[in-house]
Design an enzyme around this catalytic site. Structure first.
Site, PDB file in Angstrom:
ATOM      1  N   HIS A 477       0.823  -1.251   0.383  1.00  0.00           N
ATOM      2  CA  HIS A 477       0.170  -0.112   0.034  1.00  0.00           C
ATOM      3  C   HIS A 477       0.833   1.542  -0.090  1.00  0.00           C
ATOM      4  CE1 HIS A 477      -3.617   1.599   0.117  1.00  0.00           C
ATOM      5  NE2 HIS A 477      -4.134   1.724   1.096  1.00  0.00           N
ATOM      6  N   ASP A 481      -1.908   2.248  -3.784  1.00  0.00           N
ATOM      7  CA  ASP A 481      -3.431   2.416  -3.801  1.00  0.00           C
ATOM      8  C   ASP A 481      -4.603   1.226  -4.187  1.00  0.00           C
ATOM      9  OD1 ASP A 481      -1.829   4.563  -3.251  1.00  0.00           O
ATOM     10  OD2 ASP A 481      -2.680   6.219  -4.986  1.00  0.00           O
TER      11      ASP A 481
END
Length: 506
Positions: A477, A481
């Site tokens: 992450h 995204d």
């Protein structure tokens, strides 16, 4: 006095190499273990060090020449070693000078272990001091962080002192043992006396056939008798998969009773239970797997997103063309080539999933080196299919089959497991319905495939039975995204549910 520089043992089934580069020229001074040249085989690059100090006298094999095992590469004029050598015949008159000169001491060295690998652990010695060995007969097996490395005898002779015992850690190019090469009854090189040429006519050959070290190790660990295993290798040689077949077919209890790895943190154990436990040291490969997986969790901001795919169209397309595909390309059409193609297609749209973090930079890869996770008896390995984005279905299937066979036999080199940009893991072959795969650092994404299961689905207002598979994308992450991860997985789903989109690049 001159010393010959010969081609070292290149590995099992590798019989020749190409001289890539000479680092020295005739007349240059060389030190002991200084690199003289580099050889290239089909699988690895082999450096040839100088066995003595002196001056390089003659280059017998030029750059670009193809040379066989034990072939003469060059000669070195030694410096400062003539005195001791000349005193030997003076001290004891030799009635058989030719045979004495034929006996030579050869160092058994740690072979090249691969890029960035500096040490290994001596796992198993198959011979002991004083044993007679044939050229290319396996002497011992080393374990690195990634692969097992077999060390064969460079020539026929007698094994002398073993310097590195089982369990010892040895450095790259370190000395393992010494052996006497040549002499009475012994051939001077692999060409003069291989197991095939020295075996007596009419013999059964069982004593002269060296089983694969990985097979020997597994038979010892599982308590399987050699007589219970049918060898499928050359001259009846037992391979690791032969032992696995024997375990599955005739000795299931041995597989079920395999010793479990001890946990890192142990609760107190009752005395009566402690007597029934067995403690087994983790292999270097298993230790490395554990470390890398934990490092991945500690380093990356790992998250997993899920979806499901209807495999109806892929299965129909595969059933329609699998026979023609096999006939034309000589390889079976599997699901992995479809998933690889679908991932390549999705990575082009969401390039951050194919990228990696380097400090404060993001490195985008304009190519796809696809890692294919494979479970082996020794642990999980991830061979890499390079430039998968430029491959056809047939080339992908052939590459996966080749790498899979190497993984099962423990023959993968370090180079074949490095440089991946994205990984696919197929837990479905073991029956997994749903899982969250762990990232293979420094990669930013890994796709988990699962079991295909018939499930009722609502299609156009009606309930129908469809072959469904859950997909899982674990991603970092920090760089990917949620929108990018979901988009990637949706594109994979769309490509598999309508394979024609792959042809249209949609």
């Amino acid at each position: 006095m001159t010393t010959e520089v010969r081609v070292p043992t290149l590995g099992e089934s590798v019989s020749e190499a190409t001289v890539a580069t000479w680092f020295k020229k005739p007349g240059d001074s060389v030190a002991v273990d200084e690199m003289l040249c580099e050889l290239e085989t089909d699988k690895v690059t082999v450096e040839v060090p100088s066995p003595v100090a002196g001056k390089l006298a003659e280059l017998v094999a030029a750059e670009g020449d193809t040379v066989g095992v034990d072939a003469l590469l060059a000669t070195i004029a030694e410096e400062g070693n003539a005195g001791p050598e000349e005193t030997k015949p003076r001290a004891e008159p030799d009635p058989k000078p030719a045979k004495e000169e034929a006996a030579q001491t050869v160092d058994i060295m740690v072979p090249t272990l691969g890029e960035s690998v500096t040490e290994a652990t001596v796992s198993t010695w198959f011979k002991k001091s004083g044993d007679t060995v044939q050229a290319d007969e396996m002497l011992c097996e080393l374990e690195t962080d990634k692969v097992s490395v077999e060390v064969p005898a460079p020539a026929a002779g007698v094994l002398g002192e073993i310097l590195a015992k089982e369990g010892d850690t040895v450095q790259a190019n370190g000395k393992l043992a010494v052996m006497t090469r040549g002499g009475e009854g012994q051939a001077h090189s692999a060409d003069e006396g291989t197991p095939e040429t020295t075996e007596k006519p009419g013999g059964m050959g069982g004593k002269d056939v060296e089983d694969a070290p990985s097979a020997k190790k597994m038979m010892a660990e599982k308590g399987v008798s050699r007589d219970a295993v049918t060898g499928s290798g050359k001259d009846g040689r037992v391979m690791k998969e032969d032992v696995m077949k024997a375990l599955a077919g005739t000795a299931p209890s041995a597989a079920q009773n395999a010793p479990a790895q001890p946990a890192q943190q142990r609760a107190p154990v009752a005395a009566k239970d402690a007597d029934r436990e067995e403690r087994v040291k983790m292999t270097r490969l298993r230790q490395t797997i554990a470390k890398r997986l934990k490092d991945s969790q500690n380093t990356a901001a790992m998250l997993t997103t899920y979806n499901e795919v209807d495999m109806t169209e892929v299965m129909a397309l595969r059933n329609e063309y699998k026979d023609l595909f096999l006939k034309k390309h000589g390889v079976k059409l599997g699901f992995m080539s479809f998933f690889t193609k679908a991932c390549v297609h999705a990575l082009s749209e969401v390039p951050e999933v194919n990228a990696e973090i380097d400090g404060t930079d993001v490195v985008y890869k304009n190519f796809v080196h696809m890692g294919i996770a494979a479970g082996t008896p020794s642990g999980l390995v991830v061979p890499v299919i390079r430039d998968a984005d430029a491959m056809s279905f047939a080339t992908i299937e052939k590459s996966i089959a080749e790498m899979g066979a190497k993984a099962r036999d423990g023959k993968l080199s370090m180079a074949e497991m490095q440089g991946g940009t994205f990984t696919i893991s197929n837990g479905g072959v073991y029956g997994s319905l749903m899982s969250s795969p762990i990232l293979n650092p420094p990669q930013s994404g890994i796709l988990g495939m699962h079991k295909i299961q018939d499930r009722p689905m609502a299609i156009n207002g009606q309930v129908v039975i469809r072959p469904m598979m859950y997909l899982a994308l674990s991603y970092d992450h920090r760089i990917v995204d949620g929108k990018g991860a979901v988009t990637f997985l949706v594109r994979v789903k769309e490509a598999l549910e309508d394979p024609r989109r792959l042809l249209m690049d949609l």
